[in-house]
Design a protein around this motif. Structure first.
Motif, PDB file in Angstrom:
ATOM      1  N   MET A  34       0.186   0.993   2.634  1.00 44.60           N
ATOM      2  CA  MET A  34       0.358   0.918   4.079  1.00 44.60           C
ATOM      3  C   MET A  34       0.571   2.334   4.606  1.00 44.60           C
ATOM      4  SD  MET A  34       3.051  -1.459   6.259  1.00 44.60           S
ATOM      5  CE  MET A  34       2.407  -2.966   5.536  1.00 44.60           C
ATOM      6  N   ASP A  54       1.432   2.600  10.446  1.00 48.62           N
ATOM      7  CA  ASP A  54       1.466   1.133  10.423  1.00 48.62           C
ATOM      8  C   ASP A  54       2.820   0.618   9.945  1.00 48.62           C
ATOM      9  OD1 ASP A  54      -1.108   0.887  11.366  1.00 48.62           O
ATOM     10  OD2 ASP A  54      -2.015   0.795   9.374  1.00 48.62           O
ATOM     11  N   ARG A  73      -0.545  -8.261   8.568  1.00 46.65           N
ATOM     12  CA  ARG A  73       0.015  -6.983   8.132  1.00 46.65           C
ATOM     13  C   ARG A  73      -1.105  -5.948   7.943  1.00 46.65           C
ATOM     14  NH1 ARG A  73       5.025  -8.517   5.622  1.00 46.65           N
ATOM     15  NH2 ARG A  73       6.015  -9.881   7.167  1.00 46.65           N
ATOM     16  N   PRO A  74      -0.882  -4.693   8.332  1.00 52.05           N
ATOM     17  CA  PRO A  74      -1.943  -3.666   8.289  1.00 52.05           C
ATOM     18  C   PRO A  74      -2.103  -3.037   6.900  1.00 52.05           C
ATOM     19  CG  PRO A  74       0.050  -2.756   9.241  1.00 52.05           C
ATOM     20  CD  PRO A  74       0.353  -4.195   8.970  1.00 52.05           C
TER      21      PRO A  74
END
Length: 710
Positions: A191, A195, A233-234
């Motif tokens: 991640m 983000d 979720r990124p």
């Protein structure tokens, strides 16, 4: 948790007893660290700190090879998969990398590769260098161009099935054009910093739990039972390796990475081809300089031999490839106040002092305790009476420097005397076990003080039971450390055999169990079914579960394969009880089993109380014979082979690894049990002894002819 030896003592100054204790401490702490990081997504240390202890472990093993524990960190990969996900067995094991930390370490790695391959210093040898992403390892399997499954690393052999979740990551293609029919792509889920910050802001706004760092956030997001949470979720993915292939991707590491990029995978743009150790160092410095601005976390640089044919020749150690290494970044420090000192008692009776700290954040992780190793360390002394920390002792109330060097419980590196309270007094180490009141003695040459209570000490008994039900031992669903403590306290389970009598004694109507807090009809029934399911157990897991001192998982596997069955093993240990004779020699001839480990194993079968406990347990079980290596057609399978002299066409290490892959037992000494001696130029006493014993002897060419085509 046993803390066998202070890490302030230089490796070269360790006695054999101190080294043995230190290896035991490291094995225990780092195994728990692996589980916290890989299985629980809740690391209690940064990677650089973890690797510092792992490096110390390797240095001690190099100096004391006979003391190497086969449950040491050098033999471990990741951690067992968590509950809640299906399990996938990797077609090709997902191995971890070894580590280097200094320029000297890097030079040693390059020299080691050249030596293994018998390459001259001026012979060309290229490497790739790329950032080491601090995320969660993932393996993607494509068949006929379609993504069919995704699995986490797990323990290297078995991972968690996260296929539905992986399909939610934009960087992961669902289908491929022009790929081999079977293609396993491996890489890292991560991640970005931006983000991560946005995710935590959103979590806080909705009253949810915030994440400690991007790695935790990525791992927690991928490992959601609800794939829709993963979708939100990124997450990102970098591809950098592969597993099973139906056809090669390329002839080189760099070519294969470029091929993955062409297939549509994100690969790291900082991957570079290097032609020397100096080139590798320069690229490491370049990546380190870019690190603050990359926008994602990295914890080092990975180097790999570029030529895949050379990678194949180099092969693997037990858990790491010889052709790759990770050059890690340094660890971190922090200052906090020492609030107290607790004494924990481990399963071997060791009294382990633990510092209770005012919580402090170190490298993104909140630390509230630290190991104090032993009484000498607290007093500012090494095991020989020499001064460490300039002789400064550690006292409750001191301002201490915490160093997250890899321990599950980190360590105290130093203290500030100028901030010492006037009320602080020297710490008096207990000579009585705080758990059972037995005398705690420190034998000459031992770094730790141990409780003499043995099986009457509840701490030792409970820790042994926790080990018995641990994931690499019996791994009984629903019976973990918390339940063991509860059942022990209530008198339900005192020995391993008691576990297999639970239903008969308390489960007639399951009334006693289901009425307990946290239990009901369903959970009680599931527990008894889980226990029943483990009445059949492989020999190696049975052996490991006994918690015999110095006997780790890998040694249990080695010993199990050598003896094959419980009956044969048991008879051999009885015959070896005097630590002499043919069976004792046979045990010592197992490559990887030293005298200390062998004596501990034999003693366990010879002591009346421990033997009675083992027999009571075995009576409840069907102990399955050890699975033997599949070496069909191998001309050396099952044979004991010894190498001596100088080999000219391959290194000694390469020859031994090759023999073991073909099912041979490689020994370092010639005896009547030896089947074959491979003798190169300069062979001395071993060749003469083999001739005297009438053992078949081959030169290097004869050996290569023997195994040709294998």
């Amino acid at each position: 948790m046993a803390a066998e030896q202070t890490d302030k003592i230089a490796v070269e100054d360790l006695s054999q007893a101190q080294a043995r204790a230190e290896l035991a401490r490291l094995a225990d702490l780092l195994a728990r660290a692996n589980a916290a990081y890989h299985r629980d997504d809740a690391p209690v240390m940064d990677d650089a700190g973890f690797d510092a202890l792992k490096r110390r472990n390797a240095e001690i093993e190099a100096r004391f090879p006979d003391l190497k524990r086969t449950d040491s960190p050098s033999e471990q990969i990741g951690a067992a998969p968590a509950e809640g996900f299906g399990k996938i067995t990797h077609a090709v094991r997902m191995l971890s990398l070894g580590n280097v930390f200094t320029d000297e370490d890097l030079d040693d790695f390059v020299r080691g590769v050249r030596k293994f391959l018998s390459l001259e210093d001026d012979a060309p040898l290229a490497f790739t260098a790329e950032p080491k992403i601090d995320g969660l390892s993932l393996s993607l399997r494509y068949q006929n161009g379609q993504l069919i499954q995704a699995a986490t690393r797990g323990d290297g052999a078995v991972g968690e099935n996260v296929t539905s979740n992986a399909r939610m990551i934009a960087d992961i293609p669902q289908s491929l054009t022009g790929a081999p029919d079977v293609l396993e792509v491996r890489g890292e889920v991560y991640m970005s910093h931006a983000d991560f910050a946005a995710l935590n802001t959103a979590q806080e706004a909705r009253g949810g739990k915030s994440f400690a760092n991007p790695r935790n956030a990525a791992a927690g997001s991928l490992r959601q039972l609800d794939a829709e949470i993963t979708r939100a979720r990124p997450l990102k993915f970098f591809a950098y390796a592969w597993g099973e292939l139906s056809a090669p991707l390329a002839k080189t590491q760099k070519g294969a990475i470029d091929r993955l990029a062409a297939l549509g995978f994100a690969t790291n743009p900082l991957t570079k081809l290097c032609n020397s150790a100096d080139d590798l160092r320069a690229h490491y410095a370049h990546i380190a300089a870019l690190r603050p601005d990359l926008g994602y976390d990295i914890d080092g640089v990975v180097y790999k031999v570029d030529d895949l044919a050379l990678q194949a020749r180099l092969g693997f150690r037990s858990t790491t490839p010889r052709w790759g290494i990770a050059h890690k970044f340094p660890a971190e420090l922090a200052w906090t106040r020492l609030a107290g000192i607790d004494i924990q008692v481990g399963r071997t009776g060791a009294l382990s002092p633990v510092a209770r700290l005012d919580p402090v954040t170190v490298g993104g992780v909140v630390v509230s305790n630290a190991t104090l190793h032993n009484e000498d360390y607290i007093a500012g002394l090494d095991a020989k009476g020499g001064r460490i920390r300039d002789g400064k002792d550690i006292r409750i109330g001191d301002l201490v420097q915490v160093y997250r060097a890899g321990d599950v419980i980190p360590k105290i590196a130093d203290l500030d005397l100028s901030k010492r309270p006037e009320t602080a007094v020297p710490y008096v180490f207990p000579t009585i076990c705080p758990e059972c009141g037995s005398e705690a003695i420190r034998e000459e040459g031992d770094a730790v003080r141990r409780c003499t209570g043995g099986i009457i000490c509840p701490a030792q008994a409970v820790e042994k039971l926790k080990h018995f039900v641990s994931r690499k031992a019996f791994d009984i669903d629903g019976l973990g450390a918390k339940q063991v403590e509860q059942f022990y306290e209530d008198g339900w389970v005192k020995t391993p055999a008691d576990i297999f009598e639970l239903e008969a004694r308390y489960g007639s109507g399951m009334q006693q169990l289901k009425n307990r807090e946290g239990w009901g009809d369903k959970s009680a029934k599931k527990l008894f079914e889980a226990i029943e399911d483990k009445r059949k157990i492989p020999l190696e897991r049975m052996l490991f579960s006994l918690g015999i001192r110095h006997l780790g998982e890998q040694a249990s596997n080695l010993i199990a394969r050598r003896y094959g069955s419980w009956e044969v093993l048991e008879a051999a240990m009885v015959e070896a009880a005097g630590c002499d004779g043919a069976q004792w020699e046979a045990l010592l001839n197992i490559d990887g089993v030293g005298e200390v480990m062998a004596r501990s194993l034999v003693t366990a079968f010879a002591q009346p109380e421990e033997r009675a406990s083992i027999d009571a347990l075995a009576a409840h079980l069907t102990i399955l014979d050890a699975e033997q290596p599949k070496t069909e057609g191998s001309p050396v399978a099952g044979k004991t082979v010894v190498f001596t002299g100088t080999l000219e066409k391959m290194s000694r290490a390469e020859a031994k690894a090759q023999a073991e892959r073909l099912g041979a037992k490689v020994s370092g000494s010639v005896s009547a049990k030896t089947d074959l001696l491979i003798a190169g130029p300069g062979a001395g006493s071993k060749a003469k002894k083999a001739a005297d014993l009438g053992i078949e002897t081959l030169d290097e060419d004869g050996w290569l002819d023997l195994i040709a085509g294998q």
